[in-house]
Write an enzyme that holds these catalytic residues in place. Structure first.
Site, PDB file in Angstrom:
ATOM      1  N   ASN A 123       0.799  -1.227   0.000  1.00 48.85           N
ATOM      2  CA  ASN A 123       0.000   0.000   0.000  1.00 48.85           C
ATOM      3  C   ASN A 123       0.828   1.272   0.000  1.00 48.85           C
ATOM      4  OD1 ASN A 123      -2.359  -1.415  -0.010  1.00 48.85           O
ATOM      5  ND2 ASN A 123      -2.736  -1.241   2.189  1.00 48.85           N
ATOM      6  N   LYS A 175       8.044 -17.463 -34.276  1.00 49.33           N
ATOM      7  CA  LYS A 175       7.183 -16.393 -34.787  1.00 49.33           C
ATOM      8  C   LYS A 175       6.405 -16.908 -35.999  1.00 49.33           C
ATOM      9  CE  LYS A 175       9.232 -13.386 -31.973  1.00 49.33           C
ATOM     10  NZ  LYS A 175       8.553 -12.655 -30.888  1.00 49.33           N
ATOM     11  N   LYS A 177       4.093 -15.103 -33.198  1.00 47.97           N
ATOM     12  CA  LYS A 177       3.877 -15.593 -31.842  1.00 47.97           C
ATOM     13  C   LYS A 177       2.491 -16.199 -31.660  1.00 47.97           C
ATOM     14  CE  LYS A 177       4.702 -11.613 -29.862  1.00 47.97           C
ATOM     15  NZ  LYS A 177       4.832 -10.611 -28.777  1.00 47.97           N
ATOM     16  N   LYS A 201      11.556 -21.527 -28.335  1.00 48.33           N
ATOM     17  CA  LYS A 201      10.774 -20.979 -27.223  1.00 48.33           C
ATOM     18  C   LYS A 201       9.350 -20.645 -27.636  1.00 48.33           C
ATOM     19  CE  LYS A 201      10.568 -16.741 -24.449  1.00 48.33           C
ATOM     20  NZ  LYS A 201       9.407 -16.176 -25.167  1.00 48.33           N
ATOM     21  N   ASP A 203       6.371 -18.133 -27.263  1.00 50.30           N
ATOM     22  CA  ASP A 203       6.272 -16.741 -26.849  1.00 50.30           C
ATOM     23  C   ASP A 203       5.476 -16.671 -25.554  1.00 50.30           C
ATOM     24  OD1 ASP A 203       6.409 -13.859 -26.992  1.00 50.30           O
ATOM     25  OD2 ASP A 203       6.744 -14.129 -29.132  1.00 50.30           O
ATOM     26  N   GLU A 204       5.648 -15.552 -24.843  1.00 52.13           N
ATOM     27  CA  GLU A 204       5.051 -15.465 -23.506  1.00 52.13           C
ATOM     28  C   GLU A 204       3.531 -15.552 -23.513  1.00 52.13           C
ATOM     29  OE1 GLU A 204       5.672 -11.252 -25.027  1.00 52.13           O
ATOM     30  OE2 GLU A 204       6.798 -13.136 -25.004  1.00 52.13           O
ATOM     31  N   HIS A 294       9.991 -16.016 -18.277  1.00 46.38           N
ATOM     32  CA  HIS A 294       9.788 -14.793 -19.049  1.00 46.38           C
ATOM     33  C   HIS A 294       9.277 -13.698 -18.127  1.00 46.38           C
ATOM     34  CE1 HIS A 294       8.446 -11.966 -22.114  1.00 46.38           C
ATOM     35  NE2 HIS A 294       9.207 -12.633 -22.960  1.00 46.38           N
ATOM     36  N   ARG A 295       9.681 -12.449 -18.425  1.00 42.50           N
ATOM     37  CA  ARG A 295       9.344 -11.343 -17.524  1.00 42.50           C
ATOM     38  C   ARG A 295       8.245 -10.437 -18.078  1.00 42.50           C
ATOM     39  NH1 ARG A 295      14.300  -6.918 -17.951  1.00 42.50           N
ATOM     40  NH2 ARG A 295      14.421  -6.823 -20.215  1.00 42.50           N
ATOM     41  N   HIS A 327      14.767 -13.533 -18.713  1.00 43.13           N
ATOM     42  CA  HIS A 327      15.066 -12.483 -19.687  1.00 43.13           C
ATOM     43  C   HIS A 327      15.624 -11.263 -18.955  1.00 43.13           C
ATOM     44  CE1 HIS A 327      12.953 -14.175 -23.338  1.00 43.13           C
ATOM     45  NE2 HIS A 327      12.698 -15.048 -22.380  1.00 43.13           N
ATOM     46  N   SER A 379      17.367 -11.128 -25.387  1.00 40.25           N
ATOM     47  CA  SER A 379      16.357 -11.378 -26.419  1.00 40.25           C
ATOM     48  C   SER A 379      15.673 -10.077 -26.779  1.00 40.25           C
ATOM     49  CB  SER A 379      15.325 -12.392 -25.901  1.00 40.25           C
ATOM     50  OG  SER A 379      14.292 -12.593 -26.833  1.00 40.25           O
TER      51      SER A 379
END
EC number: 4.1.1.39
Length: 473
Positions: A123, A175, A177, A201, A203-204, A294-295, A327, A379
């Site tokens: 908070n 790709k 994606k 990979k 994709d996220e 992945h971020r 990443h 990346s």
């Protein structure tokens, strides 16, 4: 007046509001080895002294509230309160200060990043006395670190599992994606792995959509992995994204990946949440799966310079929660990242012990006491011409991930993978021979392209590509 009221009054309880700094600003405090230390960038509202602003942060992120409450007398505030113990102005910025806050370890549940963040970045970030607030860094005490499992396996165990040493690992995000069928997706995975990449990979945002359900994708990707391994003699992997709408569904997907015998799964740790991520990390260690992180959503939290949380804090939290890759930005590609600052948190991910170094954004010395390291993943908008810089900047313990830089090759996916593998091997060989990658990088790539038509074609396609936009903030 009742005896109880008389007793309470006699010990000094006085209702009302008082300045936070009277209780929570303690410049004489000597920090303990067991304290969690935080460095906040504080921008007070006009008229609010920095000491009051720093004390307010310490109070609202620990035991304080807006008014005096009589139940304060039922516990020991000196034992449990956060303390703002030092404030310094930010050089070159008006009305910005770094407030250092120490938190007693008893405020936090063992092994819970979720609980730690709920207190420290809860908070208080909406507090009216502050125009803006940013958490720049945390010092996690060794006593608290030992309550976490951390990464499922770590850098050395991953290299041993993959039997790959002495160079960065190569990856590629498939790709487009979104929109491919599972079979076409698996075909792209196979072509990239056969061409020389170590990983491909999800994709996220590839989870389980109508055009490609997760189970179908897992099956076709496993087929691609086994076929590529048989043809190349190398161990291959695909980051199968196990992120799901519930923790139970996430674990179900990880279980299926384990049953297929693939080496690695993936999780979006910020959108999925730290509780889910820690659960998945524990499952991965128990069942021999590597975990790629992945971020997605990080820039919502860390991009503003005066509000939110720096990614180095999210990186430390990920090392506690668990992940074998994360990443980290590229320094050279399409996504934001300053070199020294990026390398600062890359070291926080990989190394056992990191000294305080303000020039690299590291506010505290951090000892990870044997917690395994995390491989940084570069990346985003990178291609073969970036290979020398990436090899020099990130070193061997990293994953270099080329999505468009593989699949955008004019001859197809497998030649794109070949181009990247040849470029990487050339850079590693040149570095091992003592050549200067920063100065001779372009020449090294040109020399290698003379005996690799795939690399020559890639060099021609991406020779003019740049991602340079003037920063307005």
């Amino acid at each position: 007046m009742s005896p109880q009221t008389e007793t309470k009054a006699s010990v000094g309880f006085k209702a009302g509001v008082k300045d936070y700094k009277l209780t929570y600003y303690t410049p004489d405090y000597q920090t303990k080895d067991t304290d969690i230390l935080a460095a906040f960038r504080v921008t007070p509202q006009p008229g609010v002294p920095p000491e009051e602003a720093g004390a307010a942060v310490a109070a609202e992120s620990s035991t304080g509230t807006w008014t005096t409450v009589w139940t304060d007398g039922l516990t020991s505030l000196d034992r449990y309160k956060g303390r703002c113990y030092h404030i310094e102005p930010v050089a070159g910025e008006e009305n910005q200060f770094i407030a250092y806050v120490a938190y007693p370890l008893d405020l936090f549940e063992e092994g819970s990043v979720t609980n730690m963040f709920t207190s420290i970045v809860g908070n208080v970030f909406g507090f009216k006395a502050l125009r803006a607030l940013r958490l720049e860094d945390l010092r996690i005490p060794t006593a608290y670190i030992k309550t976490f499992q951390g990464p499922p396996h770590g850098i050395q165990v991953e290299r041993d599992k993959l039997n790959k040493y002495g160079r960065p690992l190569l990856g590629c995000t498939i790709k487009p994606k979104l929109g491919l069928s599972a079979k076409n997706y698996g075909r792209a995975v196979y072509e990239c792995l056969r061409g020389g990449l170590d990983f491909t990979k999800d994709d996220e945002n590839v989870n389980s959509q109508p055009f490609m359900r997760w189970r179908d994708r897992f099956l076709f990707c496993a087929e691609a992995i086994y076929k590529a391994q048989a043809e190349t003699g190398e161990i291959k992997g695909h980051y199968l994204n196990a992120t799901a709408g519930t923790c139970e569904e996430m674990i179900k997907r990880a279980v299926f990946a384990r049953e297929l015998g693939v080496p690695i799964v993936m999780h979006d740790y910020l959108t999925g949440g730290f509780t889910a991520n820690t659960s998945l990390a524990h499952y991965c260690r128990d069942n021999g799966l590597l975990l790629h992180i992945h971020r997605a959503m990080h820039a919502v939290i860390d991009r503003q310079k005066n509000h939110g949380m720096h990614f180095r804090v999210l990186a430390k939290a990920l090392r506690l929660s668990g992940g074998d890759h994360v990443h980290s930005g590229t320094v050279v590609g399409k996504l934001e990242g300053e070199r020294e600052i990026t390398l600062g948190f890359v070291d926080l991910l990989r190394d056992d012990f990191i000294e305080k170094d303000r020039s690299r954004g590291i506010y505290f010395t951090q000892d990870w006491v044997s917690l395994p390291g995390v491989l940084p993943v570069a990346s985003g908008g990178i291609h073969v011409w970036h290979m020398p810089a990436l090899t020099e900047i990130f070193g061997d313990d990293s994953v270099l991930q080329f999505g468009g830089g593989t699949l955008g090759h004019p001859w197809g996916n497998a030649p794109g993978a070949v181009a990247n593998r040849v470029a990487l091997e050339a850079c590693v060989q040149a570095r091992n021979e003592g050549r200067d990658l920063a100065r001779e990088g372009n020449e090294i790539i040109r020399e290698a392209s003379k005996w690799s038509p795939e690399l020559a074609a890639a060099c021609e396609v991406w020779k003019e590509i740049k991602f340079e936009f003037p920063a307005m903030d």
